[in-house]
Design a protein around this motif. Structure first.
Motif, PDB file in Angstrom:
ATOM      1  N   ALA A  59       0.851  -1.190   0.000  1.00 36.78           N
ATOM      2  CA  ALA A  59       0.000   0.000   0.000  1.00 36.78           C
ATOM      3  C   ALA A  59       0.888   1.242   0.000  1.00 36.78           C
ATOM      4  O   ALA A  59       1.872   1.308   0.741  1.00 36.78           O
ATOM      5  CB  ALA A  59      -0.888   0.009   1.245  1.00 36.78           C
ATOM      6  N   GLY A 102       0.773   5.522   0.287  1.00 34.72           N
ATOM      7  CA  GLY A 102      -0.018   6.702   0.612  1.00 34.72           C
ATOM      8  C   GLY A 102       0.889   7.891   0.842  1.00 34.72           C
ATOM      9  O   GLY A 102       2.041   7.735   1.254  1.00 34.72           O
ATOM     10  N   ASP A 156      -2.722   1.945  -4.475  1.00 36.89           N
ATOM     11  CA  ASP A 156      -2.533   3.395  -4.371  1.00 36.89           C
ATOM     12  C   ASP A 156      -3.649   4.009  -3.537  1.00 36.89           C
ATOM     13  O   ASP A 156      -4.824   3.906  -3.882  1.00 36.89           O
ATOM     14  CB  ASP A 156      -2.524   3.997  -5.782  1.00 36.89           C
ATOM     15  CG  ASP A 156      -2.243   5.485  -5.799  1.00 36.89           C
ATOM     16  OD1 ASP A 156      -1.905   6.057  -4.750  1.00 36.89           O
ATOM     17  OD2 ASP A 156      -2.376   6.078  -6.885  1.00 36.89           O
ATOM     18  N   PHE A 157      -3.266   4.638  -2.439  1.00 36.01           N
ATOM     19  CA  PHE A 157      -4.212   5.400  -1.621  1.00 36.01           C
ATOM     20  C   PHE A 157      -4.154   6.854  -2.065  1.00 36.01           C
ATOM     21  O   PHE A 157      -3.102   7.344  -2.447  1.00 36.01           O
ATOM     22  CB  PHE A 157      -3.873   5.258  -0.133  1.00 36.01           C
ATOM     23  CG  PHE A 157      -4.318   3.952   0.463  1.00 36.01           C
ATOM     24  CD1 PHE A 157      -5.370   3.913   1.359  1.00 36.01           C
ATOM     25  CD2 PHE A 157      -3.698   2.761   0.113  1.00 36.01           C
ATOM     26  CE1 PHE A 157      -5.799   2.709   1.908  1.00 36.01           C
ATOM     27  CE2 PHE A 157      -4.113   1.558   0.655  1.00 36.01           C
ATOM     28  CZ  PHE A 157      -5.161   1.527   1.546  1.00 36.01           C
ATOM     29  N   SER A 207      -3.930  10.926  -2.639  1.00 37.33           N
ATOM     30  CA  SER A 207      -2.889  11.850  -2.184  1.00 37.33           C
ATOM     31  C   SER A 207      -3.341  13.292  -2.113  1.00 37.33           C
ATOM     32  O   SER A 207      -2.512  14.172  -1.932  1.00 37.33           O
ATOM     33  CB  SER A 207      -1.703  11.824  -3.134  1.00 37.33           C
ATOM     34  OG  SER A 207      -1.571  10.689  -3.854  1.00 37.33           O
ATOM     35  N   VAL A 256      -4.571   9.781   5.339  1.00 29.06           N
ATOM     36  CA  VAL A 256      -4.044   8.729   4.470  1.00 29.06           C
ATOM     37  C   VAL A 256      -3.142   7.784   5.254  1.00 29.06           C
ATOM     38  O   VAL A 256      -3.153   6.574   5.023  1.00 29.06           O
ATOM     39  CB  VAL A 256      -3.343   9.299   3.216  1.00 29.06           C
ATOM     40  CG1 VAL A 256      -2.017   9.946   3.546  1.00 29.06           C
ATOM     41  CG2 VAL A 256      -3.171   8.223   2.155  1.00 29.06           C
ATOM     42  N   ALA A 276      -5.383   5.409   7.120  1.00 31.49           N
ATOM     43  CA  ALA A 276      -6.041   4.484   6.185  1.00 31.49           C
ATOM     44  C   ALA A 276      -5.082   3.392   5.713  1.00 31.49           C
ATOM     45  O   ALA A 276      -5.438   2.207   5.679  1.00 31.49           O
ATOM     46  CB  ALA A 276      -6.593   5.257   4.986  1.00 31.49           C
ATOM     47  N   VAL A 277      -3.869   3.771   5.362  1.00 35.18           N
ATOM     48  CA  VAL A 277      -2.882   2.779   4.914  1.00 35.18           C
ATOM     49  C   VAL A 277      -2.521   1.844   6.072  1.00 35.18           C
ATOM     50  O   VAL A 277      -2.490   0.620   5.902  1.00 35.18           O
ATOM     51  CB  VAL A 277      -1.623   3.467   4.338  1.00 35.18           C
ATOM     52  CG1 VAL A 277      -0.492   2.461   4.133  1.00 35.18           C
ATOM     53  CG2 VAL A 277      -1.946   4.162   3.028  1.00 35.18           C
ATOM     54  N   SER A 337      -5.266  -0.650   6.791  1.00 31.79           N
ATOM     55  CA  SER A 337      -5.342  -1.649   5.727  1.00 31.79           C
ATOM     56  C   SER A 337      -4.240  -2.703   5.868  1.00 31.79           C
ATOM     57  O   SER A 337      -4.485  -3.901   5.712  1.00 31.79           O
ATOM     58  CB  SER A 337      -5.259  -0.940   4.367  1.00 31.79           C
ATOM     59  OG  SER A 337      -5.546  -1.829   3.329  1.00 31.79           O
ATOM     60  N   GLY A 349       3.312  -1.319   3.924  1.00 30.90           N
ATOM     61  CA  GLY A 349       2.907   0.000   3.458  1.00 30.90           C
ATOM     62  C   GLY A 349       4.086   0.947   3.367  1.00 30.90           C
ATOM     63  O   GLY A 349       5.042   0.827   4.132  1.00 30.90           O
TER      64      GLY A 349
END
Length: 146
Positions: A4, A6, A31-32, A34, A42, A45-46, A49, A58
């Protein structure tokens, strides 16, 4: 490996370089977004995950790498190392079993960042190493806080 990526808006260009390099190395890339200037969104979130097992590791980027690292480390189960040299990147895995790596786009250049990422992704934590009890203590403490 599934990775992942970010970043905040300051690090969009570096994120693209690193995602391309990861693909060239045979990794799957997630791809998270940007566009959010609040880097914590972000990073969290990464980290969530990765902790859930949706990705293996990540890579987080912001101006210094510090902000995304601090934010990611607030997620239980996340271990994000902010690095500025190849030795730190390799040891993030070997000594610390980091599941996330952070770098600063205003601190390291693209070629160095690629080398740091390769060192991080190329290393494997040995659960029988002398670092294992140290990592276990960190995990124990985290569980005690719940």
């Amino acid at each position: 490996m599934k990775i992942a990526f970010g970043c905040d808006p300051n690090a969009k260009d570096l994120k693209k370089v690193l995602m391309d390099e990861a693909r060239n190395l045979g990794h799957e890339v997630v791809d998270f977004p940007s566009d959010d200037p609040i880097y914590a969104n972000v990073a969290i979130a990464v980290a969530e995950s990765v902790v859930k097992g949706e990705e293996d590791r990540g890579i987080l980027l912001c101006g210094t790498g510090l902000g995304v690292s601090i934010a990611a480390n607030k997620v239980p189960g996340a271990c994000c190392a902010c690095v500025a040299d190849i030795y730190q990147a390799e040891r993030a895995t070997l000594s610390n079993n980091a599941n996330l790596l952070a770098m600063g786009a205003q601190v390291v250049g693209p070629e160095s960042a690629k080398e740091f990422m390769k060192a991080y992704l190329g290393a494997t934590f040995d659960p029988n190493s002398r670092s294992a009890p140290k990592i276990a203590r960190i995990s124990e403490y985290e569980k005690e806080q719940k």
